[in-house]
Scaffold this motif. Structure first.
Motif, PDB file in Angstrom:
ATOM      1  N   SER A   1      39.911  45.888  44.633  1.00  0.00           N
ATOM      2  CA  SER A   1      38.475  46.013  44.861  1.00  0.00           C
ATOM      3  C   SER A   1      38.091  45.274  46.131  1.00  0.00           C
ATOM      4  O   SER A   1      38.545  44.145  46.359  1.00  0.00           O
ATOM      5  CB  SER A   1      37.698  45.423  43.679  1.00  0.00           C
ATOM      6  OG  SER A   1      36.305  45.554  43.877  1.00  0.00           O
ATOM      7  N   PRO A   2      37.272  45.885  46.979  1.00  0.00           N
ATOM      8  CA  PRO A   2      36.884  45.229  48.232  1.00  0.00           C
ATOM      9  C   PRO A   2      36.260  43.864  47.991  1.00  0.00           C
ATOM     10  O   PRO A   2      35.243  43.748  47.305  1.00  0.00           O
ATOM     11  CB  PRO A   2      35.869  46.204  48.836  1.00  0.00           C
ATOM     12  CG  PRO A   2      36.181  47.532  48.223  1.00  0.00           C
ATOM     13  CD  PRO A   2      36.663  47.207  46.832  1.00  0.00           C
ATOM     14  N   GLY A   3      36.881  42.823  48.526  1.00  0.00           N
ATOM     15  CA  GLY A   3      36.340  41.480  48.413  1.00  0.00           C
ATOM     16  C   GLY A   3      36.482  40.851  47.053  1.00  0.00           C
ATOM     17  O   GLY A   3      35.994  39.742  46.814  1.00  0.00           O
ATOM     18  N   ARG A   4      37.161  41.536  46.120  1.00  0.00           N
ATOM     19  CA  ARG A   4      37.270  41.025  44.756  1.00  0.00           C
ATOM     20  C   ARG A   4      38.707  40.954  44.256  1.00  0.00           C
ATOM     21  O   ARG A   4      38.929  40.629  43.098  1.00  0.00           O
ATOM     22  CB  ARG A   4      36.442  41.900  43.808  1.00  0.00           C
ATOM     23  CG  ARG A   4      34.938  41.739  43.999  1.00  0.00           C
ATOM     24  CD  ARG A   4      34.423  40.571  43.188  1.00  0.00           C
ATOM     25  NE  ARG A   4      33.008  40.346  43.412  1.00  0.00           N
ATOM     26  CZ  ARG A   4      32.207  39.757  42.542  1.00  0.00           C
ATOM     27  NH1 ARG A   4      32.675  39.330  41.386  1.00  0.00           N
ATOM     28  NH2 ARG A   4      30.930  39.557  42.817  1.00  0.00           N
ATOM     29  N   GLY A   5      39.681  41.260  45.075  1.00  0.00           N
ATOM     30  CA  GLY A   5      41.064  41.077  44.679  1.00  0.00           C
ATOM     31  C   GLY A   5      41.647  42.207  43.871  1.00  0.00           C
ATOM     32  O   GLY A   5      41.286  43.364  44.024  1.00  0.00           O
TER      33      GLY A   5
ATOM     34  N   SER B   1      36.596  49.212  32.187  1.00  0.00           N
ATOM     35  CA  SER B   1      35.204  48.759  32.155  1.00  0.00           C
ATOM     36  C   SER B   1      35.115  47.259  32.384  1.00  0.00           C
ATOM     37  O   SER B   1      34.286  46.779  33.172  1.00  0.00           O
ATOM     38  CB  SER B   1      34.576  49.123  30.805  1.00  0.00           C
ATOM     39  OG  SER B   1      33.273  48.589  30.689  1.00  0.00           O
ATOM     40  N   ALA B   2      35.979  46.487  31.721  1.00  0.00           N
ATOM     41  CA  ALA B   2      35.963  45.036  31.887  1.00  0.00           C
ATOM     42  C   ALA B   2      36.387  44.634  33.295  1.00  0.00           C
ATOM     43  O   ALA B   2      35.830  43.707  33.885  1.00  0.00           O
ATOM     44  CB  ALA B   2      36.868  44.383  30.846  1.00  0.00           C
ATOM     45  N   ALA B   3      37.381  45.341  33.848  1.00  0.00           N
ATOM     46  CA  ALA B   3      37.833  45.035  35.205  1.00  0.00           C
ATOM     47  C   ALA B   3      36.725  45.298  36.221  1.00  0.00           C
ATOM     48  O   ALA B   3      36.503  44.505  37.144  1.00  0.00           O
ATOM     49  CB  ALA B   3      39.072  45.857  35.536  1.00  0.00           C
ATOM     50  N   LEU B   4      36.008  46.407  36.063  1.00  0.00           N
ATOM     51  CA  LEU B   4      34.925  46.721  36.990  1.00  0.00           C
ATOM     52  C   LEU B   4      33.774  45.737  36.844  1.00  0.00           C
ATOM     53  O   LEU B   4      33.076  45.430  37.825  1.00  0.00           O
ATOM     54  CB  LEU B   4      34.441  48.159  36.769  1.00  0.00           C
ATOM     55  CG  LEU B   4      35.450  49.250  37.139  1.00  0.00           C
ATOM     56  CD1 LEU B   4      34.882  50.630  36.837  1.00  0.00           C
ATOM     57  CD2 LEU B   4      35.865  49.156  38.600  1.00  0.00           C
ATOM     58  N   THR B   5      33.554  45.227  35.639  1.00  0.00           N
ATOM     59  CA  THR B   5      32.578  44.157  35.463  1.00  0.00           C
ATOM     60  C   THR B   5      32.956  42.959  36.320  1.00  0.00           C
ATOM     61  O   THR B   5      32.118  42.382  37.030  1.00  0.00           O
ATOM     62  CB  THR B   5      32.508  43.732  33.978  1.00  0.00           C
ATOM     63  OG1 THR B   5      31.974  44.809  33.203  1.00  0.00           O
ATOM     64  CG2 THR B   5      31.622  42.508  33.793  1.00  0.00           C
ATOM     65  N   ALA B   6      34.234  42.572  36.261  1.00  0.00           N
ATOM     66  CA  ALA B   6      34.700  41.433  37.060  1.00  0.00           C
ATOM     67  C   ALA B   6      34.577  41.716  38.547  1.00  0.00           C
ATOM     68  O   ALA B   6      34.324  40.799  39.344  1.00  0.00           O
ATOM     69  CB  ALA B   6      36.145  41.109  36.693  1.00  0.00           C
ATOM     70  N   PHE B   7      34.745  42.961  38.933  1.00  0.00           N
ATOM     71  CA  PHE B   7      34.651  43.354  40.340  1.00  0.00           C
ATOM     72  C   PHE B   7      33.213  43.509  40.822  1.00  0.00           C
ATOM     73  O   PHE B   7      32.980  43.882  41.974  1.00  0.00           O
ATOM     74  CB  PHE B   7      35.382  44.681  40.568  1.00  0.00           C
ATOM     75  CG  PHE B   7      36.878  44.574  40.565  1.00  0.00           C
ATOM     76  CD1 PHE B   7      37.528  43.372  40.795  1.00  0.00           C
ATOM     77  CD2 PHE B   7      37.657  45.704  40.344  1.00  0.00           C
ATOM     78  CE1 PHE B   7      38.913  43.288  40.802  1.00  0.00           C
ATOM     79  CE2 PHE B   7      39.037  45.632  40.344  1.00  0.00           C
ATOM     80  CZ  PHE B   7      39.672  44.421  40.573  1.00  0.00           C
ATOM     81  N   GLY B   8      32.251  43.249  39.952  1.00  0.00           N
ATOM     82  CA  GLY B   8      30.861  43.415  40.349  1.00  0.00           C
ATOM     83  C   GLY B   8      30.481  44.866  40.578  1.00  0.00           C
ATOM     84  O   GLY B   8      29.590  45.170  41.359  1.00  0.00           O
TER      85      GLY B   8
ATOM     86  N   HIS C   1      39.146  37.005  42.022  1.00  0.00           N
ATOM     87  CA  HIS C   1      40.267  37.503  42.820  1.00  0.00           C
ATOM     88  C   HIS C   1      41.388  38.096  41.979  1.00  0.00           C
ATOM     89  O   HIS C   1      42.258  38.794  42.495  1.00  0.00           O
ATOM     90  CB  HIS C   1      40.829  36.417  43.739  1.00  0.00           C
ATOM     91  CG  HIS C   1      41.232  35.145  43.051  1.00  0.00           C
ATOM     92  ND1 HIS C   1      42.339  35.053  42.232  1.00  0.00           N
ATOM     93  CD2 HIS C   1      40.669  33.909  43.056  1.00  0.00           C
ATOM     94  CE1 HIS C   1      42.452  33.821  41.776  1.00  0.00           C
ATOM     95  NE2 HIS C   1      41.448  33.097  42.253  1.00  0.00           N
ATOM     96  N   THR C   2      41.382  37.855  40.677  1.00  0.00           N
ATOM     97  CA  THR C   2      42.453  38.378  39.821  1.00  0.00           C
ATOM     98  C   THR C   2      41.901  38.793  38.464  1.00  0.00           C
ATOM     99  O   THR C   2      41.092  38.074  37.880  1.00  0.00           O
ATOM    100  CB  THR C   2      43.551  37.319  39.593  1.00  0.00           C
ATOM    101  OG1 THR C   2      44.027  36.842  40.853  1.00  0.00           O
ATOM    102  CG2 THR C   2      44.720  37.911  38.812  1.00  0.00           C
ATOM    103  N   VAL C   3      42.351  39.940  37.985  1.00  0.00           N
ATOM    104  CA  VAL C   3      42.011  40.416  36.642  1.00  0.00           C
ATOM    105  C   VAL C   3      43.286  40.907  35.979  1.00  0.00           C
ATOM    106  O   VAL C   3      44.095  41.611  36.606  1.00  0.00           O
ATOM    107  CB  VAL C   3      40.987  41.574  36.686  1.00  0.00           C
ATOM    108  CG1 VAL C   3      40.780  42.155  35.288  1.00  0.00           C
ATOM    109  CG2 VAL C   3      39.666  41.116  37.279  1.00  0.00           C
ATOM    110  N   THR C   4      43.489  40.536  34.739  1.00  0.00           N
ATOM    111  CA  THR C   4      44.544  41.138  33.926  1.00  0.00           C
ATOM    112  C   THR C   4      43.898  41.665  32.653  1.00  0.00           C
ATOM    113  O   THR C   4      43.176  40.944  31.976  1.00  0.00           O
ATOM    114  CB  THR C   4      45.659  40.138  33.572  1.00  0.00           C
ATOM    115  OG1 THR C   4      45.093  39.018  32.889  1.00  0.00           O
ATOM    116  CG2 THR C   4      46.364  39.653  34.821  1.00  0.00           C
TER     117      THR C   4
ATOM    118  N   THR D   1      40.060  35.600  36.881  1.00  0.00           N
ATOM    119  CA  THR D   1      40.113  34.312  37.569  1.00  0.00           C
ATOM    120  C   THR D   1      39.419  34.425  38.916  1.00  0.00           C
ATOM    121  O   THR D   1      39.599  35.410  39.636  1.00  0.00           O
ATOM    122  CB  THR D   1      41.565  33.858  37.770  1.00  0.00           C
ATOM    123  OG1 THR D   1      42.212  33.805  36.508  1.00  0.00           O
ATOM    124  CG2 THR D   1      41.617  32.478  38.420  1.00  0.00           C
ATOM    125  N   GLY D   2      38.627  33.419  39.218  1.00  0.00           N
ATOM    126  CA  GLY D   2      37.927  33.386  40.496  1.00  0.00           C
ATOM    127  C   GLY D   2      38.173  32.077  41.227  1.00  0.00           C
ATOM    128  O   GLY D   2      38.960  31.234  40.795  1.00  0.00           O
TER     129      GLY D   2
END
Length: 217
Positions: free
Chosen positions: A112-116, A76-83, A40-43, A135-136
């Motif tokens: 991101s839809p459903g991913r914060g 790239s890392a953020a999109l990884t977290a977003f699936g 739900h959160t990426v920094t 963080t999830g």
């Protein structure tokens, strides 16, 4: 390029060297198998060295600027977290070295839809910092600095609850070349970066660049 490679029956792989680092691969695996639940959160932050006078990074017409240079790694890392779900740009702010130059700093917020949400900050003004935390619902993952360009020095991945993975110094460029070479030789299990992911990173960067932004010079 994608269409041409497909038509010619050739392999097309972006040379995103840090994606072959074992720590990056572990991050991708942990996210994919839900090790921290639903993200739900990426920094993500990448502050790089300031370009020398006359360097192409100062020129927007040559693809310069912080967003296209070091922002790539953070996105790239953020999109990884977003699936690898396509995000929406909610906010973008930029600073420039001077009138007409490329961006020296770009900060933006992705949803991101459903991913914060992901807060991303990238710059080329002389500070050197690479940080990443996601963080999830079931915990968090942190890449110790340097979060994206680890290679010549040992690095660490930590998870909530004290989980820790240590990695010796690596040569991700060599790992990349060896994997792509294996794929060219017919190894179907060789590690490759999917072109679809490369395209999503590129379109996300373009969306940030094209978003109505407050610009400070």
């Amino acid at each position: 390029m994608t269409a041409t490679a497909r038509a010619a029956g050739r392999l097309l792989v972006e040379a995103a060297w840090n994606r072959w680092h074992p720590r990056t691969r572990d991050l991708e695996d942990l996210i994919a198998r839900g090790a921290i639940g639903t993200v739900h959160t990426v920094t993500a932050r990448f502050d790089g060295l300031a370009p020398a006078p006359g360097n192409y990074r100062l020129d927007a017409a040559l693809g310069g600027g912080a967003l296209y240079d070091v922002g790539y790694y953070a996105v790239s890392a953020a999109l990884t977290a977003f699936g690898w779900r396509a995000p929406t740009v909610l906010r973008a702010e930029q600073e420039r070295w001077g009138p007409g130059s490329a961006d020296s700093v770009t900060r933006f917020l992705l949803e991101s839809p459903g991913r914060g949400m992901a807060e991303v900050d990238c710059s080329l003004v002389g500070r050197t910092a690479e940080t990443f935390t996601t963080t999830g619902t079931g915990g968090s993952i942190t890449l110790t600095p340097p979060a994206f360009c680890a290679g010549s020095a040992p690095s660490t991945l930590t998870t909530t609850g004290g989980g820790r993975r240590d990695y010796p110094a690596q040569d991700p460029y060599r790992l990349m070349v060896e994997s792509v070479d294996s794929a060219v030789q017919g190894d179907t299990a060789a590690r490759l970066v999917p072109v679809a992911q490369s395209l999503l990173i590129a379109t996300t960067l373009d969306a940030v660049r094209g978003h109505p932004a407050r610009v400070d010079s």
